[in-house]
Scaffold this motif. Sequence first.
Motif, PDB file in Angstrom:
ATOM      1  N   VAL A  53      55.937  42.849  48.623  1.00  0.00           N
ATOM      2  CA  VAL A  53      55.538  43.694  49.762  1.00  0.00           C
ATOM      3  C   VAL A  53      56.176  45.080  49.646  1.00  0.00           C
ATOM      4  O   VAL A  53      57.182  45.252  48.961  1.00  0.00           O
ATOM      5  CB  VAL A  53      55.995  43.077  51.121  1.00  0.00           C
ATOM      6  CG1 VAL A  53      55.077  41.935  51.558  1.00  0.00           C
ATOM      7  CG2 VAL A  53      57.446  42.611  51.071  1.00  0.00           C
ATOM      8  N   ASP A  90      51.356  45.097  52.882  1.00  0.00           N
ATOM      9  CA  ASP A  90      50.697  44.646  51.663  1.00  0.00           C
ATOM     10  C   ASP A  90      50.755  45.745  50.603  1.00  0.00           C
ATOM     11  O   ASP A  90      50.425  46.899  50.882  1.00  0.00           O
ATOM     12  CB  ASP A  90      49.230  44.346  52.036  1.00  0.00           C
ATOM     13  CG  ASP A  90      48.527  43.553  50.962  1.00  0.00           C
ATOM     14  OD1 ASP A  90      48.779  43.815  49.768  1.00  0.00           O
ATOM     15  OD2 ASP A  90      47.731  42.679  51.336  1.00  0.00           O
ATOM     16  N   ARG A  91      51.112  45.375  49.387  1.00  0.00           N
ATOM     17  CA  ARG A  91      51.216  46.363  48.304  1.00  0.00           C
ATOM     18  C   ARG A  91      49.844  46.869  47.838  1.00  0.00           C
ATOM     19  O   ARG A  91      49.785  47.815  47.051  1.00  0.00           O
ATOM     20  CB  ARG A  91      51.993  45.777  47.138  1.00  0.00           C
ATOM     21  CG  ARG A  91      53.488  45.782  47.409  1.00  0.00           C
ATOM     22  CD  ARG A  91      54.286  45.749  46.133  1.00  0.00           C
ATOM     23  NE  ARG A  91      55.677  46.079  46.431  1.00  0.00           N
ATOM     24  CZ  ARG A  91      56.384  46.972  45.773  1.00  0.00           C
ATOM     25  NH1 ARG A  91      55.879  47.634  44.756  1.00  0.00           N
ATOM     26  NH2 ARG A  91      57.636  47.226  46.123  1.00  0.00           N
ATOM     27  N   LYS A  92      48.771  46.251  48.312  1.00  0.00           N
ATOM     28  CA  LYS A  92      47.446  46.789  47.970  1.00  0.00           C
ATOM     29  C   LYS A  92      47.169  48.084  48.738  1.00  0.00           C
ATOM     30  O   LYS A  92      46.325  48.874  48.352  1.00  0.00           O
ATOM     31  CB  LYS A  92      46.350  45.754  48.279  1.00  0.00           C
ATOM     32  CG  LYS A  92      46.371  44.577  47.309  1.00  0.00           C
ATOM     33  CD  LYS A  92      45.065  43.853  47.308  1.00  0.00           C
ATOM     34  CE  LYS A  92      45.037  42.429  47.711  1.00  0.00           C
ATOM     35  NZ  LYS A  92      46.077  41.585  48.117  1.00  0.00           N
TER      36      LYS A  92
END
Length: 492
Positions: free
Chosen positions: A72, A102-104
């Motif tokens: 994260v 979220d790392r997206k």
Amino acid sequence: TDVAPGFPAPTKHTQEAHSPLDDFTARWTRADAKQLKAMSDTTAGSRENSMPEEYTMPTVSQDFPDMSNEKVWVWDTWPLTDEDANQYSVNGQEIIFSLVADRKLGFDERHQYARIGYFYRPAGVPAADRPENGGWTYGGQVFDEGVTGKIFEDQSYSHQTQWSGSARVTKNGEIKLFFTDVAFYRDKSGNDIKAYDPRIALSVGHVHANKKGVKFTGFNKVTDLLQADGKLYQNAEQNQFFNFRDPFTFEDPAHPGETYMVFEGNTAQKRDEAQCTAEDLGYNEGETNGETVAEVNKSGATYQIGNVGLARATNKDLTKWEFLPPILSANCVTDQTERPQIYMKDGKYYLFTISHRSTFAAGIDGPEGVYGFVGNGIRSDYQPLNRGSGLALGSPTNLNFAAGTPFAPDYNQHPGQFQAYSHYVMPNGLVQSFIDTIGTKDNFVRGGTLGPTVRLNIEGASATVDRSYGNLGLGGWADIPSNRELKVNGAV
Ligand code: FRU
């Protein structure tokens, strides 16, 4: 004290204490905040730090480890504390809470999607013996999806997010999680259909910890504690961009039996009609390098009217609170006095709060960092630390050049300008913060994890970086040690 040529003297502050109930608000004045620029070296060249070394965090390298093992994004972080800000391990596990996303998502999109997550690690291990990234295990999110949205009467929100707060633990392992519960009402293009709605909220749960890990139960209900009132604290009707968040609770030995809260607010004026006063400017009589109230009010500086709020609990469960007047205002100085906290040492009360370079008012400049004020009580005529400026610990910055942004730093800026933000001052002067961006315009990396812990020597009205701590002043990455132990029953 000597005053730099061409600059005004800082305002005289007595540090005198008032009753927490009094209608007295200390001012971080323009005369005070002008000391930031006054101590900046006008000859510092491209990519050099212009601020005094003793108030500057040592430069952090780009090859930092990630505390969540890439699970994260991590930013604002707070420990598990008691009423005196001591930090606890539970059954041998240290526990921290962080805003995560979220790392997206791009790191700059995080604010609408923030969730409170937690980490744990075994207590009592010296920083040097831990894994380089601090040795934390990511435990997941504190709340099930949907729980924190229930307090909003208008359920048509587009985004519902959890912002910063603080966590109080009691002897039996009950945790009172104070946080900012926020609803956004936006259309598909990201424009506000109506103003966002930030509220100071509480959820109560229990901690369960053993060698295997840490779990929580009970965080399934949220109590709405405070909404900006428009009288002491600016609300959405007065300014749709108002700031109201980041609760931190504590007890004051001078007022036993009471629980107080500091939080980020704004002065309750209408955005387009806001006015600053001669007291907000704070120039001493006979000052020749001052400004007139009229010129400051015409300059656009009135859009920056941050304050630090105070509230008092009116029941033992801490579910009912009343507003008291702000303890500090920063009218025509900065718009954001974020994550305020009270730190006590040698009978003195320190108020720390973080501010961005970009939120300072027209005519004021200073680095990203944590700012500090000292007085004789929680409500006092706070004196800004360090030459009257307020700067306690800044990121290396060159005030001779523009800032740029964390996603596009100015070409001439020091690579460390955005290396640290959201500082939290811990027992013994340790300071943790998260990494935003490290590097120059042509070569930078984004953070999303905690940086190295540093230590401040806090003495009277001064705070200086302890360069004997860690490696030339930089301690362990994400190092948030407990200074108290708690043993409770509870299987994981
Ligand atoms: C500081 C901050 C806090 C807020 C959070 C939102 O970094 O702006 O004031 O609670 O981040 O992401």
